[in-house]
Scaffold this motif. Structure first.
Motif, PDB file in Angstrom:
ATOM      1  N   UNK A  39       0.844  -1.202   0.000  1.00  0.00           N
ATOM      2  CA  UNK A  39       0.000   0.000   0.000  1.00  0.00           C
ATOM      3  C   UNK A  39       0.875   1.246   0.000  1.00  0.00           C
ATOM      4  N   UNK A  40       1.933   1.239   0.806  1.00  0.00           N
ATOM      5  CA  UNK A  40       2.824   2.392   0.861  1.00  0.00           C
ATOM      6  C   UNK A  40       3.459   2.683  -0.489  1.00  0.00           C
ATOM      7  N   UNK A  41       3.862   1.629  -1.180  1.00  0.00           N
ATOM      8  CA  UNK A  41       4.465   1.793  -2.504  1.00  0.00           C
ATOM      9  C   UNK A  41       3.434   2.306  -3.498  1.00  0.00           C
ATOM     10  N   UNK A  42       2.230   1.728  -3.461  1.00  0.00           N
ATOM     11  CA  UNK A  42       1.173   2.167  -4.372  1.00  0.00           C
ATOM     12  C   UNK A  42       0.878   3.653  -4.202  1.00  0.00           C
ATOM     13  N   UNK A  43       0.799   4.113  -2.963  1.00  0.00           N
ATOM     14  CA  UNK A  43       0.517   5.528  -2.702  1.00  0.00           C
ATOM     15  C   UNK A  43       1.675   6.416  -3.131  1.00  0.00           C
ATOM     16  N   UNK A  44       2.889   5.998  -2.823  1.00  0.00           N
ATOM     17  CA  UNK A  44       4.058   6.802  -3.187  1.00  0.00           C
ATOM     18  C   UNK A  44       4.149   6.951  -4.700  1.00  0.00           C
ATOM     19  N   UNK A  45       3.905   5.877  -5.426  1.00  0.00           N
ATOM     20  CA  UNK A  45       3.963   5.942  -6.891  1.00  0.00           C
ATOM     21  C   UNK A  45       2.795   6.736  -7.466  1.00  0.00           C
ATOM     22  N   UNK A  46       1.620   6.588  -6.861  1.00  0.00           N
ATOM     23  CA  UNK A  46       0.453   7.344  -7.330  1.00  0.00           C
ATOM     24  C   UNK A  46       0.691   8.841  -7.200  1.00  0.00           C
ATOM     25  N   UNK A  47       1.309   9.256  -6.103  1.00  0.00           N
ATOM     26  CA  UNK A  47       1.574  10.669  -5.881  1.00  0.00           C
ATOM     27  C   UNK A  47       2.612  11.221  -6.850  1.00  0.00           C
ATOM     28  N   UNK A  48       3.366  10.316  -7.479  1.00  0.00           N
ATOM     29  CA  UNK A  48       4.339  10.735  -8.495  1.00  0.00           C
ATOM     30  C   UNK A  48       3.779  10.581  -9.908  1.00  0.00           C
ATOM     31  N   UNK A  49       2.460  10.283 -10.013  1.00  0.00           N
ATOM     32  CA  UNK A  49       1.803  10.306 -11.305  1.00  0.00           C
ATOM     33  C   UNK A  49       1.577   8.971 -11.985  1.00  0.00           C
ATOM     34  N   UNK A  50       1.997   7.865 -11.366  1.00  0.00           N
ATOM     35  CA  UNK A  50       1.817   6.554 -11.998  1.00  0.00           C
ATOM     36  C   UNK A  50       0.386   6.056 -11.830  1.00  0.00           C
ATOM     37  N   UNK A  51      -0.138   5.399 -12.859  1.00  0.00           N
ATOM     38  CA  UNK A  51      -1.392   4.671 -12.738  1.00  0.00           C
ATOM     39  C   UNK A  51      -1.083   3.345 -12.049  1.00  0.00           C
ATOM     40  N   UNK A  52      -1.925   2.952 -11.093  1.00  0.00           N
ATOM     41  CA  UNK A  52      -1.607   1.814 -10.233  1.00  0.00           C
ATOM     42  C   UNK A  52      -2.634   0.699 -10.359  1.00  0.00           C
ATOM     43  N   UNK A  53      -2.151  -0.504 -10.642  1.00  0.00           N
ATOM     44  CA  UNK A  53      -2.984  -1.701 -10.550  1.00  0.00           C
ATOM     45  C   UNK A  53      -2.725  -2.338  -9.201  1.00  0.00           C
ATOM     46  N   UNK A  54      -3.742  -2.301  -8.358  1.00  0.00           N
ATOM     47  CA  UNK A  54      -3.663  -2.860  -7.006  1.00  0.00           C
ATOM     48  C   UNK A  54      -4.084  -4.325  -7.083  1.00  0.00           C
ATOM     49  N   UNK A  55      -3.163  -5.217  -6.786  1.00  0.00           N
ATOM     50  CA  UNK A  55      -3.430  -6.655  -6.892  1.00  0.00           C
ATOM     51  C   UNK A  55      -3.356  -7.273  -5.499  1.00  0.00           C
ATOM     52  N   UNK A  56      -4.448  -7.899  -5.080  1.00  0.00           N
ATOM     53  CA  UNK A  56      -4.501  -8.477  -3.742  1.00  0.00           C
ATOM     54  C   UNK A  56      -5.664  -9.462  -3.684  1.00  0.00           C
ATOM     55  N   UNK A  57      -5.760 -10.182  -2.559  1.00  0.00           N
ATOM     56  CA  UNK A  57      -6.901 -11.064  -2.335  1.00  0.00           C
ATOM     57  C   UNK A  57      -7.873 -10.473  -1.321  1.00  0.00           C
ATOM     58  N   UNK A  58      -7.475  -9.383  -0.668  1.00  0.00           N
ATOM     59  CA  UNK A  58      -8.315  -8.732   0.336  1.00  0.00           C
ATOM     60  C   UNK A  58      -9.109  -7.604  -0.335  1.00  0.00           C
ATOM     61  N   UNK A  59     -10.350  -7.911  -0.680  1.00  0.00           N
ATOM     62  CA  UNK A  59     -11.145  -6.940  -1.434  1.00  0.00           C
ATOM     63  C   UNK A  59     -11.464  -5.701  -0.612  1.00  0.00           C
ATOM     64  N   UNK A  60     -11.797  -5.882   0.658  1.00  0.00           N
ATOM     65  CA  UNK A  60     -12.162  -4.741   1.497  1.00  0.00           C
ATOM     66  C   UNK A  60     -11.004  -3.758   1.619  1.00  0.00           C
ATOM     67  N   UNK A  61      -9.840  -4.258   1.989  1.00  0.00           N
ATOM     68  CA  UNK A  61      -8.672  -3.386   2.117  1.00  0.00           C
ATOM     69  C   UNK A  61      -8.220  -2.863   0.749  1.00  0.00           C
ATOM     70  N   UNK A  62      -8.380  -3.701  -0.282  1.00  0.00           N
ATOM     71  CA  UNK A  62      -8.023  -3.265  -1.624  1.00  0.00           C
ATOM     72  C   UNK A  62      -8.841  -2.070  -2.065  1.00  0.00           C
ATOM     73  N   UNK A  63     -10.120  -2.059  -1.735  1.00  0.00           N
ATOM     74  CA  UNK A  63     -10.978  -0.924  -2.080  1.00  0.00           C
ATOM     75  C   UNK A  63     -10.534   0.340  -1.346  1.00  0.00           C
ATOM     76  N   UNK A  64     -10.065   0.172  -0.120  1.00  0.00           N
ATOM     77  CA  UNK A  64      -9.578   1.328   0.633  1.00  0.00           C
ATOM     78  C   UNK A  64      -8.330   1.916  -0.024  1.00  0.00           C
ATOM     79  N   UNK A  65      -7.416   1.031  -0.437  1.00  0.00           N
ATOM     80  CA  UNK A  65      -6.207   1.510  -1.126  1.00  0.00           C
ATOM     81  C   UNK A  65      -6.571   2.168  -2.449  1.00  0.00           C
ATOM     82  N   UNK A  66      -7.509   1.573  -3.176  1.00  0.00           N
ATOM     83  CA  UNK A  66      -7.943   2.152  -4.446  1.00  0.00           C
ATOM     84  C   UNK A  66      -8.501   3.555  -4.245  1.00  0.00           C
ATOM     85  N   UNK A  67      -9.293   3.736  -3.191  1.00  0.00           N
ATOM     86  CA  UNK A  67      -9.855   5.059  -2.913  1.00  0.00           C
ATOM     87  C   UNK A  67      -8.750   6.076  -2.631  1.00  0.00           C
TER      88      UNK A  67
END
Length: 249
Positions: free
Chosen positions: A19-47
């Motif tokens: 999650x930390x990496x996804x956010x850090x990269x998103x803030x630098x402009x990258x489009x992020x594919x969040x891949x996980x098995x935890x749908x609830x937490x995955x939706x939070x990261x996506x938001x």
């Protein structure tokens, strides 16, 4: 915006270091594919990611090879390309060496080593087109041989090995392959700190910088560096992001 317009897959990114990496990269402009098995937490990261860039949530079990290829295809269909492959996901169980079982090995290799290997193979054609970056994960458990970590250490060192091979083979294609070996304050570690404060303090006192890394500000920023043009002349390396705990020679 060091990663403006780049496309990244980050496995295990519903929480913790991913999650930390996804956010850090998103803030630098990258489009992020969040891949996980935890749908609830995955939706939070996506938001969270969607506040800065376009994200995609994919809920699939990456221990299945066919799912890995489907994930890469879905990301390329959505965004048109793939620039960054971050293989962060890994599950393991601790046990003394003599008590380590085949099930322990199968779990660690099945969730860590094999998905990393398969994602690298599946992503290669797209990464060759984009002259992209692979970021894999090592661990002090393997580098230092930490007790009770047989299955985890074995899988992490195997990941280091294939990363070095790929760095040599893919260098002529302009693909960089590097590893991060982190120590971070994840939700799991926070729970452990609350249940075993003395052990936690003892661990902190062994770290020269006397703290654990922040998943986004410490680990994530190094991942951004390795994903950006700033690291174009670095490949095949294990970057220790552990507060100075291990000094590689």
């Amino acid at each position: 915006m060091k990663l403006q317009g780049k496309v990244a897959i980050v496995t295990g990114s519903a929480g913790g270091i991913g999650r930390g990496i996804a956010l850090a990269m998103a803030k630098e402009g990258a489009h992020i594919a969040i891949v996980d098995v935890n749908e609830e937490k995955g939706k939070e990261t996506l938001a969270e990611v969607s506040q800065y860039t376009e994200g995609l949530l994919i809920i699939k079990d990456i221990s299945l090879k066919e799912n890995v290829y489907e994930i890469v295809a879905e990301v390329v269909k959505k965004f048109g390309k793939l620039d960054i492959m971050v293989n962060n996901a890994h599950v393991s169980r601790q046990a003394p060496f003599i008590e380590t079982t085949q099930d322990h090995l199968d779990l660690s290799f099945g969730t860590g080593f094999y998905p990393t290997f398969h994602f690298m193979q599946a992503a290669y054609p797209e990464l060759k087109k984009s002259q992209g970056k692979v970021i894999n994960f090592a661990s002090g458990a393997g580098i230092d041989g930490q007790v009770t970590q047989t299955s985890y250490a074995a899988a992490k060192e195997a990941i280091r090995a294939i990363s070095r091979v790929a760095a040599n083979e893919w260098g002529p294609d302009g693909i960089n392959v590097n590893l991060i070996s982190p120590i971070a304050l994840t939700p799991g570690v926070e729970q452990w700190r609350e249940s075993a404060p003395q052990l936690y303090d003892a661990m902190i006192n062994k770290i020269p910088l006397r703290r654990l890394g922040d998943p986004e500000q410490d680990i994530g920023q190094v991942a951004v560096f390795l994903a950006s043009a700033d690291s174009n002349y670095i490949t095949g390396q294990t970057i220790m992001v552990d507060g100075g705990s291990i000094k590689l020679r």
